[in-house]
Design an enzyme around this catalytic site. Sequence first.
Site, mmCIF file in Angstrom:
data_model
loop_
_atom_site.group_PDB
_atom_site.id
_atom_site.type_symbol
_atom_site.label_atom_id
_atom_site.label_comp_id
_atom_site.label_asym_id
_atom_site.label_seq_id
_atom_site.Cartn_x
_atom_site.Cartn_y
_atom_site.Cartn_z
ATOM 1 N N CYS A 13 4.212 3.437 -7.936
ATOM 2 C CA CYS A 13 2.792 3.075 -7.830
ATOM 3 C C CYS A 13 2.074 3.673 -9.038
ATOM 4 C CB CYS A 13 2.195 3.540 -6.495
ATOM 5 S SG CYS A 13 2.213 5.324 -6.247
ATOM 6 N N ASN A 16 1.737 8.120 -7.859
ATOM 7 C CA ASN A 16 2.890 8.709 -7.157
ATOM 8 C C ASN A 16 2.465 9.802 -6.167
ATOM 9 O OD1 ASN A 16 6.004 10.455 -8.040
ATOM 10 N ND2 ASN A 16 5.683 8.918 -6.497
ATOM 11 N N CYS A 18 0.282 8.560 -3.271
ATOM 12 C CA CYS A 18 -0.082 7.845 -2.030
ATOM 13 C C CYS A 18 0.993 6.822 -1.639
ATOM 14 C CB CYS A 18 -1.431 7.143 -2.165
ATOM 15 S SG CYS A 18 -2.818 8.268 -2.424
ATOM 16 N N ARG A 19 1.014 5.686 -2.331
ATOM 17 C CA ARG A 19 1.864 4.583 -1.868
ATOM 18 C C ARG A 19 3.359 4.800 -2.089
ATOM 19 N NH1 ARG A 19 -1.346 0.301 -5.222
ATOM 20 N NH2 ARG A 19 -1.428 2.178 -6.515
ATOM 21 N N SER A 20 3.757 5.183 -3.320
ATOM 22 C CA SER A 20 5.209 5.239 -3.567
ATOM 23 C C SER A 20 5.921 6.398 -2.863
ATOM 24 C CB SER A 20 5.535 5.183 -5.065
ATOM 25 O OG SER A 20 4.991 6.255 -5.771
ATOM 26 N N ASP A 130 -4.330 -0.138 -2.987
ATOM 27 C CA ASP A 130 -4.462 1.277 -3.331
ATOM 28 C C ASP A 130 -5.453 1.944 -2.375
ATOM 29 O OD1 ASP A 130 -4.891 3.727 -4.476
ATOM 30 O OD2 ASP A 130 -5.188 2.955 -6.509
HETATM 31 P P1 4NP Z 1 -1.169 5.831 -5.646
HETATM 32 O O1 4NP Z 1 -2.737 6.080 -5.467
HETATM 33 O O2 4NP Z 1 -1.010 5.025 -6.917
HETATM 34 O O3 4NP Z 1 -0.806 5.057 -4.425
HETATM 35 O O4 4NP Z 1 -0.507 7.194 -5.725
HETATM 36 C C1 4NP Z 1 -3.546 6.654 -6.452
HETATM 37 C C2 4NP Z 1 -3.532 8.018 -6.631
HETATM 38 C C3 4NP Z 1 -4.372 8.593 -7.575
HETATM 39 C C4 4NP Z 1 -5.208 7.797 -8.332
HETATM 40 C C5 4NP Z 1 -5.213 6.420 -8.152
HETATM 41 C C6 4NP Z 1 -4.369 5.845 -7.213
HETATM 42 N N1 4NP Z 1 -6.091 8.397 -9.283
HETATM 43 O O5 4NP Z 1 -6.920 7.666 -9.856
HETATM 44 O O6 4NP Z 1 -5.989 9.614 -9.513
#
Ligand code: 4NP
Length: 164
Positions: A13, A16, A18-20, A130
């Site tokens: 993602c 790294n 939340c989703r992945s 997201d």
């Molecule tokens: P992820 O979510 O891609 O599912 O881990 C996010 C985590 C952090 C951020 C964006 C999306 N950020 O902007 O810091």
Amino acid sequence: MSEQNQFNVLMVCLGNICRSPTAQGIFEAKLQQAGLASRVKVDSAGTAAWHTGKAPDPRSQTVALQRGYQIGHLRARQATRDDFDHFDYVLAMDTDNLNDLKVLEPSHFQGHLGLFLDFAFPNQQRSVPDPYYTQGDKGFHEVVDLIEQASEGLIKELKKQITE
Ligand code: 4NP
């Protein structure tokens, strides 16, 4: 690249956190249930390096635990070009992640690079939304719902290949 009947899967993602990591934890749990844990190794990474070394977002950890998955031990890292030499499946959570991975992908990569949700919703170009900037835990539960479905689909696909 892996030996025959042994697969390496990388969930990717943006951050790294939340989703992945949720995808890694859920897919590993489902592999265990399917008796495939020794055949399939799973890791996760982000296209961005912002959260390198961090544990999953507390909201992701809490919702995952409520749904029966422990992901607190995972730590974030950035996806690299070298990952394509080690993973047979490089699976993006959304279309932005997929486009970023296509830039990293070496021309000799023989594995599968695509959207994880294709294994549940083929030909729909569906992304895992997201949840990072959303309020409450609804978005995080939706992440779990979608990832559970795609995990089942990917396990069906791998079972076919393992018994071939
Ligand atoms: P992820 O979510 O891609 O599912 O881990 C996010 C985590 C952090 C951020 C964006 C999306 N950020 O902007 O810091």
